[in-house]
Design a protein around this motif. Structure first.
Motif, PDB file in Angstrom:
ATOM      1  N   THR A  73      -1.128  -3.354   3.455  1.00  0.00           N
ATOM      2  CA  THR A  73       0.103  -4.116   3.246  1.00  0.00           C
ATOM      3  C   THR A  73       1.301  -3.188   3.401  1.00  0.00           C
ATOM      4  OG1 THR A  73      -1.130  -5.428   1.622  1.00  0.00           O
ATOM      5  CG2 THR A  73       1.252  -5.746   1.719  1.00  0.00           C
ATOM      6  N   THR A  74       2.238  -3.557   4.252  1.00  0.00           N
ATOM      7  CA  THR A  74       3.384  -2.711   4.588  1.00  0.00           C
ATOM      8  C   THR A  74       4.687  -3.378   4.133  1.00  0.00           C
ATOM      9  OG1 THR A  74       3.778  -3.754   6.737  1.00  0.00           O
ATOM     10  CG2 THR A  74       2.111  -1.991   6.651  1.00  0.00           C
ATOM     11  N   PRO A  75       5.818  -2.680   4.233  1.00  0.00           N
ATOM     12  CA  PRO A  75       7.093  -3.324   3.919  1.00  0.00           C
ATOM     13  C   PRO A  75       7.355  -4.578   4.741  1.00  0.00           C
ATOM     14  CG  PRO A  75       7.374  -0.954   3.926  1.00  0.00           C
ATOM     15  CD  PRO A  75       5.978  -1.210   4.413  1.00  0.00           C
TER      16      PRO A  75
ATOM     17  N   ALA B  73       0.817  -1.208   0.000  1.00  0.00           N
ATOM     18  CA  ALA B  73       0.000   0.000   0.000  1.00  0.00           C
ATOM     19  C   ALA B  73       0.849   1.255   0.000  1.00  0.00           C
ATOM     20  CB  ALA B  73      -0.911  -0.005   1.216  1.00  0.00           C
ATOM     21  N   MET B  74       0.377   2.280  -0.690  1.00  0.00           N
ATOM     22  CA  MET B  74       0.975   3.606  -0.601  1.00  0.00           C
ATOM     23  C   MET B  74       0.165   4.460   0.381  1.00  0.00           C
ATOM     24  SD  MET B  74       3.153   5.995  -1.345  1.00  0.00           S
ATOM     25  CE  MET B  74       4.114   5.347  -2.695  1.00  0.00           C
ATOM     26  N   GLY B  75      -1.165   4.485   0.215  1.00  0.00           N
ATOM     27  CA  GLY B  75      -1.996   5.308   1.076  1.00  0.00           C
ATOM     28  C   GLY B  75      -1.882   4.943   2.543  1.00  0.00           C
ATOM     29  N   THR B  76      -1.816   3.652   2.848  1.00  0.00           N
ATOM     30  CA  THR B  76      -1.693   3.216   4.238  1.00  0.00           C
ATOM     31  C   THR B  76      -0.441   3.789   4.879  1.00  0.00           C
ATOM     32  OG1 THR B  76      -2.870   1.144   3.797  1.00  0.00           O
ATOM     33  CG2 THR B  76      -1.457   1.194   5.737  1.00  0.00           C
ATOM     34  N   LEU B  77       0.661   3.775   4.142  1.00  0.00           N
ATOM     35  CA  LEU B  77       1.919   4.277   4.715  1.00  0.00           C
ATOM     36  C   LEU B  77       1.951   5.795   4.787  1.00  0.00           C
ATOM     37  CD1 LEU B  77       2.692   1.294   4.330  1.00  0.00           C
ATOM     38  CD2 LEU B  77       4.979   2.065   3.745  1.00  0.00           C
ATOM     39  N   LEU B  78       1.344   6.467   3.802  1.00  0.00           N
ATOM     40  CA  LEU B  78       1.263   7.929   3.881  1.00  0.00           C
ATOM     41  C   LEU B  78       0.435   8.337   5.096  1.00  0.00           C
ATOM     42  CD1 LEU B  78       0.726   8.818   0.110  1.00  0.00           C
ATOM     43  CD2 LEU B  78       2.764   9.303   1.495  1.00  0.00           C
ATOM     44  N   TYR B  79      -0.661   7.652   5.315  1.00  0.00           N
ATOM     45  CA  TYR B  79      -1.517   7.931   6.474  1.00  0.00           C
ATOM     46  C   TYR B  79      -0.764   7.675   7.774  1.00  0.00           C
ATOM     47  CZ  TYR B  79      -5.434   7.390   9.738  1.00  0.00           C
ATOM     48  OH  TYR B  79      -6.283   7.482  10.812  1.00  0.00           O
TER      49      TYR B  79
ATOM     50  N   GLY C 239      -7.353   3.327  18.300  1.00  0.00           N
ATOM     51  CA  GLY C 239      -6.455   4.347  18.816  1.00  0.00           C
ATOM     52  C   GLY C 239      -6.232   5.500  17.865  1.00  0.00           C
ATOM     53  N   GLY C 240      -7.278   5.862  17.104  1.00  0.00           N
ATOM     54  CA  GLY C 240      -7.161   6.971  16.182  1.00  0.00           C
ATOM     55  C   GLY C 240      -6.490   6.629  14.873  1.00  0.00           C
ATOM     56  N   ARG C 241      -6.234   5.344  14.615  1.00  0.00           N
ATOM     57  CA  ARG C 241      -5.570   4.924  13.385  1.00  0.00           C
ATOM     58  C   ARG C 241      -6.300   3.731  12.771  1.00  0.00           C
ATOM     59  NH1 ARG C 241      -2.027   8.466  11.052  1.00  0.00           N
ATOM     60  NH2 ARG C 241      -0.788   9.513  12.624  1.00  0.00           N
ATOM     61  N   TRP C 242      -6.217   3.634  11.429  1.00  0.00           N
ATOM     62  CA  TRP C 242      -6.736   2.459  10.756  1.00  0.00           C
ATOM     63  C   TRP C 242      -5.709   1.343  10.855  1.00  0.00           C
ATOM     64  CZ3 TRP C 242     -11.625   2.892  10.036  1.00  0.00           C
ATOM     65  CH2 TRP C 242     -12.191   4.120   9.689  1.00  0.00           C
TER      66      TRP C 242
ATOM     67  N   CYS D 219      -4.804  15.495  -0.794  1.00  0.00           N
ATOM     68  CA  CYS D 219      -4.562  14.827  -2.063  1.00  0.00           C
ATOM     69  C   CYS D 219      -3.220  14.103  -2.008  1.00  0.00           C
ATOM     70  CB  CYS D 219      -4.576  15.837  -3.204  1.00  0.00           C
ATOM     71  SG  CYS D 219      -4.243  15.105  -4.824  1.00  0.00           S
ATOM     72  N   PHE D 220      -3.237  12.783  -1.927  1.00  0.00           N
ATOM     73  CA  PHE D 220      -2.006  12.003  -1.822  1.00  0.00           C
ATOM     74  C   PHE D 220      -1.112  12.203  -3.050  1.00  0.00           C
ATOM     75  CE2 PHE D 220      -3.531   8.435   1.274  1.00  0.00           C
ATOM     76  CZ  PHE D 220      -3.621   9.389   2.285  1.00  0.00           C
TER      77      PHE D 220
END
Length: 631
Positions: free
Chosen positions: A279-281, A19-25, A246-249, A34-35
């Motif tokens: 999905t993360t590194p 994911a890109m959006g998950t990590l930016l968030y 906790g304030g996070r997805w 706007c990502f």
């Protein structure tokens, strides 16, 4: 000579990024920003994510341009910067790929326009083609090796997007749809139709990404493999379903679970394997290790996810009001439910029934009759579980009470309602005769059919409990009279496997202080789960109905444990299901029966959840729960 990407893909499975959006968030970028514009405004953040994925072992990284088409950029007043944003995004990924110590490909990411095409909307196919041609040309000019069209729910839009991109550039194109848990797109397209359509267009790779987790993706890949043998496939699922903690997805699929998915995909013959939302590194690193493992030489055929049967429904008669609703309509004072009189005084058994996906409910009503005859006290009616489109739970409750003669517990969520709408809906369901409410936050839109839809959260669950209790005193939230008081009995949810049990205890205390009458827990699989929580809280002063969901297979157990928020299935239970083999359903039912027997004398009741709409197994649990306790 062929394209280097396609030549590499033919050799062995290729690992994509996540994911890109998950990590930016996770790095502090809010969802309303706007990502794609970060490619220009904050390039170091985007470039850092690319580097992390390459370090984890990804062999193809996607540009941060998923929403960089003119339609998606327009709300941010950036539709005039399509070329600049896409070129910048490609340049960032290109720089990271070129600096790697091994070949890394750059995929230009292109997502849907976010607006329906005609005839559902006003957008024409020609307009879509122009938009994707514009974006594809910018990505190619920036240095993309390949284009990836992803997360499309409408096959017609994907076809137009593909044509637009192909008219502009001659790069290889990966075309991916997103599927529901039923193995179809939101508009009902089956994998076979999609596969044949994309092959006729000469897509270089055909696949699926996003909405479903790893298990659902396996079934989609099986169907695609059967439909277009020999065509390269791609699979990039979400890391399970999201939860707000906790304030996070947070996504619950572990790196080890995603690694097993990668191994299964490789044995199935999928050529491009990666991840989508959540999905993360760390996940990619585990998948890299799995794909590099010699164990891939052993066959591990995937198994299909069991699905509830559709059934054949007949005509639906008009809703007739239940006796309690008629009494109120005739001016009599509302009385509390029969369930309220039983709570804390006898062992209560409720069972959940999901409303149908369509307008016909014969199968569900027949299931309710079976449960009624087994001795259930009330039927829980879910409100669009997993954010999937279903019949209104109000209608389902009214139908059950009038046609089957059973009380219902309406699952009432805060997710889709403003403060005014909450109150209006409560008055409506009370007028229909529904007296029992289970207050829930509701599953997130990102889990279901409409991931781009917004969620409304004017009121949290404890606030809704307080609001309902004010209705029972004849006042709305502003203190104005609503006339005759309502007579709701209010339940609240409890997750005994919450990641932060102390926080979950504090939340439950607020719900109890607001006036909750009873508690329904998420399904558990060992009696100690409740005991551990009671020790933290120092006791639960209102009746508790413990959730029980019979497992049907080892795969079912792993899916719940790894992909759905709120579930935690002990390793010993999952091992038992693995050893059961084809006898999984009987083993799962035995585990549930043992749990019921163990908790029967220490709680106020059981909240039974059928697996995939199999009411017969739950009916057996009801009969066991109804049996006299041996002393």
């Amino acid at each position: 000579m062929g394209h280097p990407f396609l030549e590499r893909l033919a050799l062995r499975p290729l690992l994509a990024d996540g994911a890109m959006g998950t990590l930016l968030y996770a790095r502090g970028v809010p969802f309303d920003q706007c990502f794609d514009a970060l490619n220009v405004s904050t390039p170091a953040v985007v470039e850092g994510i690319h580097r992390d994925y390459v370090a984890a072992g990804a062999e193809i990284i996607e540009t941060n341009t998923f929403g960089a088409n003119r339609f998606k950029l327009a709300p941010h007043n950036l539709d005039g910067q399509v070329s600049e944003i896409n070129r910048a995004g490609t340049a960032l990924a290109r720089r990271v790929a070129d600096a790697a110590d091994r070949p890394v490909f750059v995929a230009g990411s292109m997502g849907p326009v976010g607006r329906p095409l005609a005839p559902l909307g006003t957008l024409t196919g020609a307009e879509v083609r122009v938009a994707f041609a514009e974006q594809a040309a910018a990505l190619a000019a920036g240095g993309a090796d390949v284009l990836i069209l992803e997360t499309f729910t409408d096959l017609s839009e994907l076809v137009e997007a593909f044509r637009g991109a192909r008219n502009a550039v001659q790069l290889p194109i990966i075309a991916q749809m997103t599927f529901t848990q039923e193995g179809r797109t939101l508009l009902g397209h089956a994998p076979g139709l999609i596969a044949r359509t994309l092959v006729d267009l000469a897509a270089d790779v055909v696949g699926a990404n996003c909405s479903v987790g790893p298990q659902g993706m396996i079934e989609v890949m099986q169907l695609l493999t059967a439909s277009i043998p020999g065509v390269p496939l791609s699979a990039m699922p979400n890391a399970g379903f999201p939860a707000y903690v906790g304030g996070r997805w947070i996504y619950y699929s572990s790196p080890a679970y995603m690694a097993e998915f990668a191994r299964r995909m490789a044995t199935l013959g999928v050529r491009l394997i990666g991840g989508c939302c959540g999905t993360t590194p760390d996940h990619i690193a585990a998948m890299r290790q799995a794909l590099d493992s010699p164990s891939l030489t052993g066959p591990h055929p995937p198994h299909a996810v069991p699905q509830a049967g559709e059934g054949t429904n007949g005509d639906v008669p008009l809703i007739s009001l239940s006796p309690v609703a008629r009494a109120q309509g005739e001016g009599r004072r509302a009385t509390p439910s029969r369930l309220a009189a039983k709570l804390g005084k006898s062992f209560v058994v409720t069972a959940e029934v999901d409303p149908p996906h369509g307008a016909y409910d014969r199968r569900e009503l027949d299931g309710c009759r079976l449960l009624r005859d087994a001795g259930v006290d009330a039927i829980d009616v879910a409100d669009n579980p997993m954010a999937r489109l279903r019949m209104s739970p109000w209608a389902m409750c009214a139908r059950i009470e009038s046609e089957v003669g059973l009380e219902t517990i309406l699952h009432f969520t805060t997710r889709d309602r403003t403060l005014g709408r909450l109150q209006s809906d409560l008055l409506a369901v009370h007028a229909l005769g529904v007296r029992n409410i289970l207050v829930l936050r509701g599953d997130l839109p990102q889990m279901g059919d409409y991931p781009a839809a917004g969620a409304v959260s004017d009121v949290k669950p404890s606030g809704l409990v307080k609001l309902i209790k004010q209705f029972n005193q004849g006042r709305d939230v502003a203190g104005n009279s609503i006339g005759a008081p309502t007579a709701f009995t209010v339940g609240v949810a409890l997750n005994l496997s919450a990641p932060d049990p102390d926080k979950e205890a504090r939340v439950l205390e607020r719900k109890i202080a607001a006036g909750a009458d009873f508690v329904c827990t998420m399904p558990v699989y060992e009696p100690d789960a409740l005991d551990r929580f009671v020790r933290i809280l120092g006791g639960i002063p209102i009746p508790v109905l413990v959730g029980v969901l019979p497992l049907v297979s080892a795969r079912h157990a792993e899916f719940l444990h790894n992909e759905l928020p709120g579930f935690s299935i002990p390793e010993w239970v999952r091992q038992k299901m693995r050893l059961a083999g084809n006898g999984g359903r009987e083993t799962g039912l035995r585990i549930a029966l043992d749990l019921l027997s163990a908790i029967r004398s220490s709680v106020s009741g059981a909240y039974l959840v059928p697996s995939f709409g199999r009411y017969e197994g739950v009916a057996e649990l009801v009969r066991v729960a109804r049996a006299p306790v041996r002393t």
